[in-house]
Design an enzyme around this catalytic site. Structure first.
Site: not given
Length: 427
Positions: A22, A27, A169-170, A313, A344
């Site tokens: 994904k 990207r 977040s990156s 993840d 999460r």
């Protein structure tokens, strides 16, 4: 609500050909759209997130053709920033990999574009990215809640000195990096706070290089990007298999192998989530690495205490694998679980308790002690593909498990349960 009950699985054995990543798929689609020339993407992931990106590119006037199975895409690049004729609204579902990069890329031209999405998307913070883009001249308005989508973008990004918070977040840094080469001026991006999910930045830099753009990375603290550049199509580009998706099959093998081999990733993969295999090895599984595969064979699993910031993840899969390990497992430095498809940390703690685990949920860690015997439970999935896939591993016990809303795996892996069944032998 739809549900799927998995009966106990005695053993797993076989080979899984992974769907495309994904992170890489979305990207690559955006860079191909911004590039000069025609790009052919193969092994593209067919999933909700990718469809949202493709729909956005269509609305922006890009032309592409997709194979019948939607895994091969020929896209004619725009040869520069994307432009919308007139006002436009783009609905991006819950696709962070579309929302964040597009929010930046669409600030390059004098557009008037609204980005919106599902209710959960409106709860996922984007303020750090917006602050950074505004420093570079972008004109962005919050349409509902401050720091969250929906956003109205009206161009204006020219580059310059930009600070971005890397601790949540990156994807915020990824969005800036992919956009900055097309800005008229040079951009210097300074990172505030500790950069999370660093391997995902490596994916971004790797892809930018493939499309002909290199930048100066100063120890992940500062990035210097020359302005006025352009992306060039690499011709054909093969999307790697999804390393996060590999984690479920490798973990299944560690628990109830046999041996499971996943193909489409290997020792040279650019995805940080391949390091998940190292964690399984540390727990006691046997791992074998090839150039285009990773295989895992069962071992006696022991609990671990580890910082999981580099593989957030895939770390979720360790949380359910911990149900089969001896001792108490602690996963640390995972605050960014809270800003994903759902919170999460809360979701994982809640559902692990249902199957009988003793769980301590901290601000940025989770501690899991497995029960003697797992309980049968109906697992809520919170519209989060990874919750559904993680908890399928409960069936590797002698207890069935019911997964609610199993189709939420469509975000990254529409036929996940069919693939799991293919390598499973019933108890």
């Amino acid at each position: 609500m739809e549900s799927l009950t998995l009966q106990p699985i005695a053993r797993v054995d076989g080979t899984i050909n992974l769907p495309g990543s994904k992170s890489v798929s979305n990207r690559a689609l955006l860079l191909a759209a911004l590039a000069h020339g025609k790009t052919v993407l193969t092994n593209l992931l067919d999933s909700d997130d990718v469809r949202h990106m493709l729909n956005a590119l269509t609305a922006l006037g890009l032309s592409y053709t997709l194979s019948a199975d939607r895994t091969r895409c020929e896209i004619i690049g725009n040869g520069g920033p994307l432009h919308a004729e007139g006002a436009l609204e783009l609905f991006l579902g819950n696709a962070g990999t579309a929302m964040r990069p597009l929010a930046a890329a669409l600030c390059l031209d004098s557009n008037d574009i609204v980005l919106t999405g599902e209710p959960r998307m409106k709860e996922r913070p984007i303020g750090h990215l917006v602050d950074a883009l505004r420093l570079g001249g972008a004109k962005i308005t919050y349409l509902e809640q401050e720091n969250y989508p929906p956003l109205r973008l009206q161009g204006g990004f020219t580059g310059g000195n930009v600070d971005v918070d890397g601790s949540v977040s990156s994807q915020f840094l990824t969005a800036l990096l992919m956009t900055a080469p097309l800005a008229p001026e040079d951009t210097v991006i300074r990172i505030k706070g500790d950069l999370v999910s660093k391997p995902y930045i490596d994916i971004t830099l790797n892809l930018m290089k493939t499309f002909g753009v290199e930048i100066e990375n100063q120890h992940y603290q500062q990035f210097v990007v020359k302005g006025g550049q352009s992306y060039q199509s690499p011709g054909t580009y093969l999307v790697e298999g999804d390393a996060s998706s590999a984690s479920y099959f490798l973990a299944a093998a560690a628990i109830k192998g046999g041996t499971v081999k996943v193909t489409g990733i290997g020792r040279n993969s650019m995805q940080g989530d391949i390091r998940f295999a190292d964690v399984l090895e540390k727990m006691g599984a046997t791992i074998c690495w090839g150039d285009d595969y990773i295989s895992c064979t069962r071992g006696e699993l022991n609990a671990i205490d580890m910082d999981m910031n580099h593989i957030p993840d895939a770390a979720m899969t360790i949380a359910t694998a911990a149900l089969f390990a001896k001792g108490t497992t602690t996963l640390r430095n995972i605050y960014n679980w809270r800003v994903k498809e759902t919170d999460r940390l809360f979701a994982m703690a809640t559902e692990l308790r249902k199957v009988g685990a003793e769980v301590e949920e901290g601000h940025d860690y989770i501690r899991i002690t497995p029960p003697e015997k797992l309980n049968f439970a109906e697992i809520a999935t919170y519209n989060d593909h990874r919750m559904a896939m993680c908890f399928s591993l409960v069936a590797l016990s002698d207890t069935p498990v019911t997964i609610l809303d199993p189709k939420c795996t469509a975000k990254t892996f529409p036929d996940y349960f069919e693939q799991l069944a293919r390598i499973s032998q019933a108890a």
